[in-house]
Enzyme design. Structure first.
Site, PDB file in Angstrom:
ATOM      1  N   GLY A   1       3.051  -1.193   4.212  1.00 31.99           N
ATOM      2  CA  GLY A   1       3.089   0.233   3.872  1.00 31.99           C
ATOM      3  C   GLY A   1       4.498   0.660   3.489  1.00 31.99           C
ATOM      4  O   GLY A   1       4.971   0.406   2.382  1.00 31.99           O
ATOM      5  N   GLY A   2       5.190   1.273   4.419  1.00 31.76           N
ATOM      6  CA  GLY A   2       6.498   1.864   4.147  1.00 31.76           C
ATOM      7  C   GLY A   2       7.485   0.941   3.450  1.00 31.76           C
ATOM      8  O   GLY A   2       8.195   1.364   2.526  1.00 31.76           O
TER       9      GLY A   2
ATOM     10  N   GLU B   1      -6.657   4.720   8.162  1.00 33.43           N
ATOM     11  CA  GLU B   1      -6.436   6.142   7.878  1.00 33.43           C
ATOM     12  C   GLU B   1      -7.693   6.763   7.275  1.00 33.43           C
ATOM     13  O   GLU B   1      -7.999   7.931   7.513  1.00 33.43           O
ATOM     14  CB  GLU B   1      -5.205   6.299   6.966  1.00 33.43           C
ATOM     15  CG  GLU B   1      -3.926   6.054   7.761  1.00 33.43           C
ATOM     16  CD  GLU B   1      -2.771   5.482   6.970  1.00 33.43           C
ATOM     17  OE1 GLU B   1      -2.789   5.524   5.731  1.00 33.43           O
ATOM     18  OE2 GLU B   1      -1.834   4.953   7.621  1.00 33.43           O
TER      19      GLU B   1
ATOM     20  N   HIS C   1      -9.407   1.254   5.185  1.00 34.91           N
ATOM     21  CA  HIS C   1      -8.113   1.428   5.864  1.00 34.91           C
ATOM     22  C   HIS C   1      -8.318   2.353   7.069  1.00 34.91           C
ATOM     23  O   HIS C   1      -9.111   3.289   7.016  1.00 34.91           O
ATOM     24  CB  HIS C   1      -7.084   2.011   4.893  1.00 34.91           C
ATOM     25  CG  HIS C   1      -5.695   1.958   5.439  1.00 34.91           C
ATOM     26  ND1 HIS C   1      -5.239   2.870   6.367  1.00 34.91           N
ATOM     27  CD2 HIS C   1      -4.684   1.085   5.239  1.00 34.91           C
ATOM     28  CE1 HIS C   1      -3.990   2.555   6.694  1.00 34.91           C
ATOM     29  NE2 HIS C   1      -3.627   1.479   6.025  1.00 34.91           N
TER      30      HIS C   1
ATOM     31  N   GLY D   1       2.978   2.169  10.877  1.00 32.64           N
ATOM     32  CA  GLY D   1       3.979   3.230  10.751  1.00 32.64           C
ATOM     33  C   GLY D   1       4.743   3.529  12.027  1.00 32.64           C
ATOM     34  O   GLY D   1       5.410   4.553  12.130  1.00 32.64           O
TER      35      GLY D   1
ATOM     36  N   SER E   1       3.685  -2.183  10.253  1.00 34.37           N
ATOM     37  CA  SER E   1       5.145  -2.248  10.472  1.00 34.37           C
ATOM     38  C   SER E   1       5.781  -3.562  10.034  1.00 34.37           C
ATOM     39  O   SER E   1       6.775  -4.002  10.617  1.00 34.37           O
ATOM     40  CB  SER E   1       5.490  -1.950  11.938  1.00 34.37           C
ATOM     41  OG  SER E   1       5.170  -0.604  12.247  1.00 34.37           O
TER      42      SER E   1
ATOM     43  N   ASN F   1       0.869  -1.176   0.000  1.00 36.86           N
ATOM     44  CA  ASN F   1       0.000   0.000   0.000  1.00 36.86           C
ATOM     45  C   ASN F   1       0.905   1.224   0.000  1.00 36.86           C
ATOM     46  O   ASN F   1       1.536   1.530   1.009  1.00 36.86           O
ATOM     47  CB  ASN F   1      -0.891  -0.031   1.256  1.00 36.86           C
ATOM     48  CG  ASN F   1      -1.700   1.242   1.421  1.00 36.86           C
ATOM     49  OD1 ASN F   1      -1.745   2.094   0.529  1.00 36.86           O
ATOM     50  ND2 ASN F   1      -2.356   1.380   2.565  1.00 36.86           N
ATOM     51  N   TRP F   2       0.961   1.879  -1.138  1.00 36.74           N
ATOM     52  CA  TRP F   2       1.883   3.022  -1.268  1.00 36.74           C
ATOM     53  C   TRP F   2       1.328   4.298  -0.634  1.00 36.74           C
ATOM     54  O   TRP F   2       2.008   5.312  -0.595  1.00 36.74           O
ATOM     55  CB  TRP F   2       2.209   3.259  -2.754  1.00 36.74           C
ATOM     56  CG  TRP F   2       3.271   2.328  -3.280  1.00 36.74           C
ATOM     57  CD1 TRP F   2       3.720   1.163  -2.701  1.00 36.74           C
ATOM     58  CD2 TRP F   2       4.037   2.487  -4.485  1.00 36.74           C
ATOM     59  NE1 TRP F   2       4.708   0.602  -3.469  1.00 36.74           N
ATOM     60  CE2 TRP F   2       4.921   1.387  -4.570  1.00 36.74           C
ATOM     61  CE3 TRP F   2       4.053   3.443  -5.508  1.00 36.74           C
ATOM     62  CZ2 TRP F   2       5.815   1.222  -5.635  1.00 36.74           C
ATOM     63  CZ3 TRP F   2       4.947   3.289  -6.562  1.00 36.74           C
ATOM     64  CH2 TRP F   2       5.808   2.184  -6.617  1.00 36.74           C
ATOM     65  N   LYS F   3       0.075   4.241  -0.179  1.00 41.04           N
ATOM     66  CA  LYS F   3      -0.546   5.424   0.443  1.00 41.04           C
ATOM     67  C   LYS F   3      -0.356   6.652  -0.479  1.00 41.04           C
ATOM     68  O   LYS F   3      -0.409   6.503  -1.692  1.00 41.04           O
ATOM     69  CB  LYS F   3       0.012   5.624   1.859  1.00 41.04           C
ATOM     70  CG  LYS F   3      -0.126   4.332   2.693  1.00 41.04           C
ATOM     71  CD  LYS F   3       0.117   4.512   4.160  1.00 41.04           C
ATOM     72  CE  LYS F   3      -0.060   3.160   4.860  1.00 41.04           C
ATOM     73  NZ  LYS F   3       0.037   3.254   6.316  1.00 41.04           N
TER      74      LYS F   3
ATOM     75  N   GLU G   1      -5.070  -4.852  10.639  1.00 35.40           N
ATOM     76  CA  GLU G   1      -4.009  -3.863  10.865  1.00 35.40           C
ATOM     77  C   GLU G   1      -4.273  -3.139  12.183  1.00 35.40           C
ATOM     78  O   GLU G   1      -5.065  -2.186  12.220  1.00 35.40           O
ATOM     79  CB  GLU G   1      -3.986  -2.835   9.729  1.00 35.40           C
ATOM     80  CG  GLU G   1      -3.738  -3.426   8.363  1.00 35.40           C
ATOM     81  CD  GLU G   1      -3.160  -2.401   7.398  1.00 35.40           C
ATOM     82  OE1 GLU G   1      -2.071  -2.640   6.884  1.00 35.40           O
ATOM     83  OE2 GLU G   1      -3.792  -1.351   7.190  1.00 35.40           O
TER      84      GLU G   1
HETATM   85  P1  13P Z   1       3.319   0.365   7.562  1.00 39.69           P
HETATM   86  O1  13P Z   1       3.770  -0.948   6.969  1.00 39.69           O
HETATM   87  O2  13P Z   1       4.053   1.536   7.034  1.00 39.69           O
HETATM   88  O3  13P Z   1       3.247   0.279   9.057  1.00 39.69           O
HETATM   89  O4  13P Z   1       1.796   0.583   7.061  1.00 39.69           O
HETATM   90  C1  13P Z   1       0.898  -0.442   7.201  1.00 39.69           C
HETATM   91  C2  13P Z   1      -0.342  -0.080   6.485  1.00 39.69           C
HETATM   92  O5  13P Z   1      -1.097   0.765   6.896  1.00 39.69           O
HETATM   93  C3  13P Z   1      -0.608  -0.793   5.219  1.00 39.69           C
HETATM   94  O6  13P Z   1      -1.916  -0.575   4.781  1.00 39.69           O
END
Ligand code: 13P
Length: 251
Positions: free
Chosen positions: A230-231, A95, A93, A170, A209, A10-12, A164
Site C-alpha cells: 500500500g503506502g 477495506e 480487500h 497501514g 506494512s 495498491n494505490w488505494k 493481508e
Molecule cells: P500498507 O502497505 O499501506 O500497509 O497497505 C497494505 C494494503 O492494504 C495493500 O493492499
C-alpha cells in the site's frame, strides 16, 4: 519460489494525474528487474492513462462489479476495466469487506466476473487482530478462501491470493516471518483442496506494512510469492527498493 516474484502496488484512493510521472518512474525502473513481475492498481481514474504508458508493469483495478454492465451508478465492471487497459483486478480487500460490507459470496462473484472478462484476479483474505488473538487466524482465512475463490477448471490459472492481516495494514506492524510462513503454508493447503494440483501454482502474496526495510525478510518467508504493497508503493523510490529486494528470489 516457483514462479517470478510478483510485487503489486495498491494505490488505494490516492493519485491524481500528477502521480503518472511516479508511475512512469516505477515502470522504467521495473524494466531493470525482468525477474520480477511488477504491477500497480491505481484509482479507476488513472487506469487508462497508466496502462497506455506502461511498458514493463501491469495495471489493474482495485475492485469491480459482479455484473458486466447495467444500472449500477458509480460502479465499474470487469469488462470496462479490461477496455481501459487493465490486466487484473484486486477483489475482497479488507477495506471493501469492512467499509462496503462485502461478503465472501460477493467477492467470489466479482472474482468470477473478472476471470470471465479476461482479467487476472487478486483475491484478498486476512484475519482481524481479535481473531488472531483468539487463535482463529488460520480458520478464518481458510473460510474466506473457501467462500471467496472463484471455481472452475481454469480458475487457478488466473488467480493470485493476497494474505493481508487486517491489523498489519497501514499500521507499521507486521507478523513474524514464522507466522507469515505458517499462514502461507496453511493457505497453500487450502488451495490444494480447492484446485487440486493446480493449487500449487497459485501465487500467494503477503500484504500489510511491507516497506523498503522489511521486504527482503518477508519475501523469504515460506510460500511467499510476492507482496501487495500500500503506502510504500506510492513513490518510485520506496516501491523500486521492494522490487529490487524481490529480484534475487526470481533468479
Ligand atoms: P500498507 O502497505 O499501506 O500497509 O497497505 C497494505 C494494503 O492494504 C495493500 O493492499
Amino acid at each position: 519460489m516457483a514462479n517470478r516474484p510478483y510485487i503489486v502496488g495498491n494505490w488505494k484512493m490516492n493519485g491524481t494525474r500528477a502521480m503518472l510521472s511516479e508511475a512512469r518512474a516505477i515502470d522504467r525502473g521495473a524494466a531493470r528487474h525482468p525477474a520480477v513481475r511488477v504491477a500497480i492498481a491505481p484509482p479507476f481514474t488513472l487506469v487508462h492513462a497508466m496502462a497506455e504508458d506502461a511498458t514493463a508493469i501491469a495495471v489493474g483495478g482495485q475492485d469491480c462489479h459482479a455484473s458486466p454492465s447495467g444500472a449500477f451508478t458509480g460502479d465499474v465492471s470487469a469488462p470496462l476495466l479490461k477496455d481501459a487497459g487493465a490486466q487484473f483486478v484486486i477483489v475482497g480487500h479488507s477495506e471493501r469487506r469492512a467499509l462496503h460490507g462485502e461478503t465472501d459470496a460477493a467477492v467470489r462473484a466479482k472474482a468470477e466476473a473478472a476471470l470471465e472478462a479476461g482479467l487476472e484476479v487478486i483475491v484478498c483474505v486476512g484475519e482481524t487482530e481479535a481473531q488472531r488473538d483468539a487463535g482463529q487466524a488460520e480458520a478464518v482465512v481458510a473460510a474466506q478462501l473457501e467462500g471467496s475463490l472463484p471455481r472452475g477448471e481454469t480458475a487457478a490459472q488466473g488467480v493470485t491470493v493476497a494474505y493481508e492481516p487486517v491489523w498489519a495494514i497501514g499500521t507499521g506492524r507486521v507478523p513474524s516471518v514464522d507466522d507469515v510462513g505458517a499462514m502461507h503454508r496453511s493457505i497453500r493447503a487450502v488451495l490444494g483442496a480447492i484446485y487440486g494440483e493446480a493449487g500449487a501454482e497459485v501465487a500467494i502474496l503477503y500484504g500489510g506494512s511491507v516497506n523498503a526495510a522489511n521486504a527482503s525478510e518477508l519475501l523469504c518467508a515460506d510460500e511467499v510469492g510476492g507482496a501487495l504493497v500500500g503506502g510504500a508503493s506510492l513513490t518510485a523510490e520506496s516501491f523500486l527498493t521492494i522490487v529490487a529486494a524481490a529480484g534475487p528470489l526470481g533468479d
